[in-house]
Design a protein around this motif. Structure first.
Motif, PDB file in Angstrom:
ATOM      1  N   LEU A   1       2.188   8.039  34.516  1.00  0.00           N
ATOM      2  CA  LEU A   1       0.973   8.779  34.217  1.00  0.00           C
ATOM      3  C   LEU A   1       1.290   9.308  32.765  1.00  0.00           C
ATOM      4  O   LEU A   1       0.026   9.511  32.398  1.00  0.00           O
ATOM      5  CB  LEU A   1       0.843   9.964  35.189  1.00  0.00           C
ATOM      6  N   ASP A   2       2.284   9.849  32.353  1.00  0.00           N
ATOM      7  CA  ASP A   2       2.486  10.342  30.980  1.00  0.00           C
ATOM      8  C   ASP A   2       2.076   9.108  30.172  1.00  0.00           C
ATOM      9  O   ASP A   2       1.353   9.759  28.888  1.00  0.00           O
ATOM     10  CB  ASP A   2       3.764  10.760  30.842  1.00  0.00           C
TER      11      ASP A   2
ATOM     12  N   HIS B   1       6.761   8.073  38.895  1.00  0.00           N
ATOM     13  CA  HIS B   1       5.331   8.335  38.716  1.00  0.00           C
ATOM     14  C   HIS B   1       4.870   9.306  37.692  1.00  0.00           C
ATOM     15  O   HIS B   1       3.782   8.924  36.979  1.00  0.00           O
ATOM     16  CB  HIS B   1       4.969   8.733  40.036  1.00  0.00           C
ATOM     17  N   ASP B   2       5.697  10.339  37.348  1.00  0.00           N
ATOM     18  CA  ASP B   2       5.310  11.243  36.291  1.00  0.00           C
ATOM     19  C   ASP B   2       5.461  10.570  34.981  1.00  0.00           C
ATOM     20  O   ASP B   2       4.394  10.770  34.056  1.00  0.00           O
ATOM     21  CB  ASP B   2       6.180  12.436  36.439  1.00  0.00           C
TER      22      ASP B   2
ATOM     23  N   GLY C   1      -3.477  11.811  38.291  1.00  0.00           N
ATOM     24  CA  GLY C   1      -2.665  12.348  39.262  1.00  0.00           C
ATOM     25  C   GLY C   1      -3.271  12.789  40.526  1.00  0.00           C
ATOM     26  O   GLY C   1      -2.541  13.391  41.460  1.00  0.00           O
TER      27      GLY C   1
ATOM     28  N   THR D   1       4.227   6.412  45.863  1.00  0.00           N
ATOM     29  CA  THR D   1       3.127   7.304  45.263  1.00  0.00           C
ATOM     30  C   THR D   1       2.078   6.503  44.880  1.00  0.00           C
ATOM     31  O   THR D   1       2.187   5.700  44.229  1.00  0.00           O
ATOM     32  CB  THR D   1       3.779   8.380  44.406  1.00  0.00           C
TER      33      THR D   1
END
Length: 268
Positions: A259-260, A255-256, A238, A232
């Motif tokens: 980014l968090d 990925h989440d 995002g 990704t």
């Protein structure tokens, strides 16, 4: 539907020509280096490589537009080649072999231009990576001597390897706290820098990477290689693709959480 394989073959021709030019001047004692208005260096090899690529494109793809780091945009239309003649110029001028020519073909579609071909050639490392839309990602010395690459399957941040370029940009954007929290939560960190972390994500030797400030030519080729390898690639916001002015790349599974962490702003 186009398969872009002819464009990919042509990207290899462009990279072969650029590699000959950049390697000829690598570690040259009389290499000419200037400072651009943004205070980043540009060498005579950057300019020569981009001029060479533009010349090939004008002859072989006269209808396509070109966007390059050194000479801007030329032409219009639904297809645009995006060129970074030397990604990692600071390494190049100091004799560090971690630099590459980045070549991407982007095509107009819903929401703007999207990369459909990407090639990263790092001749001083003896490495090359490439991808075309819906055809997977590969590494090798040529199209006929290549291995398909895939992102890792690491799903726990505590087991992940995180690569980045430097600390300064994160601090300038007020994201340093989140960045440092991320470095504490992962298994391993290394500052490889520039194109290389993205290629490592694509081939599964690194699980996540990010940079806080980038240009389109820094990201377009990397983006399609990572995604075609099963990963990704987004901005820190995002948004998918290379359009956010910064980048986060991962094996998808992480990925989440990547980014968090990086969205955590400076603490009061």
């Amino acid at each position: 539907m186009p398969d872009y394989l002819d464009d990919l073959r042509f990207a290899h021709v462009l990279a072969d020509a650029a590699d000959a030019t950049t390697m000829d001047r690598f570690k040259a004692l009389d290499l000419k280096v200037e400072t651009k208005p943004d205070m980043t260096p540009v060498s005579e090899a950057d300019k020569a490589a981009e001029e060479l690529i533009r010349g090939h494109l004008k002859r072989a793809r006269p209808r396509d537009a070109v966007l390059g780091e050194e000479y801007g945009v030329e032409g219009t239309g639904p297809r645009r080649w995006v060129i970074d003649p030397i990604d990692g110029t600071k390494n190049y001028v100091r004799g560090v072999p971690v630099w590459a020519t980045l070549i991407s073909l982007m095509e107009a579609g819903e929401g703007g231009y999207h990369p459909v071909v990407g090639l990263v050639s790092a001749p001083a490392l003896g490495r090359r990576w490439w991808a075309a839309k819906d055809h997977g990602a590969f590494t090798g010395r040529s199209l006929t001597s290549a291995s398909r690459i895939h992102v890792s399957q690491v799903g726990d941040l505590a087991d992940a390897s995180f690569a980045y370029s430097s600390l300064s940009g994160w601090e300038e954007q007020g994201r340093l706290d989140g960045f440092l929290d991320l470095t504490r939560d992962v298994w391993r960190t290394r500052a490889y820098g520039d194109f290389w972390p993205y290629m490592m994500v694509a081939e599964g030797s690194v699980d996540i990477c990010a940079e806080p400030e980038l240009s389109l030519w820094d990201m377009a080729a990397n983006a399609i290689i990572v995604t075609e390898a099963g990963g990704t690639f987004t901005g820190l916001d995002g948004r998918p693709g290379p359009h956010s002015g910064n980048a986060a790349a991962s094996n998808g599974l992480l990925h989440d959480v990547l980014l968090d962490h990086l969205d955590r702003r400076r603490r009061p």
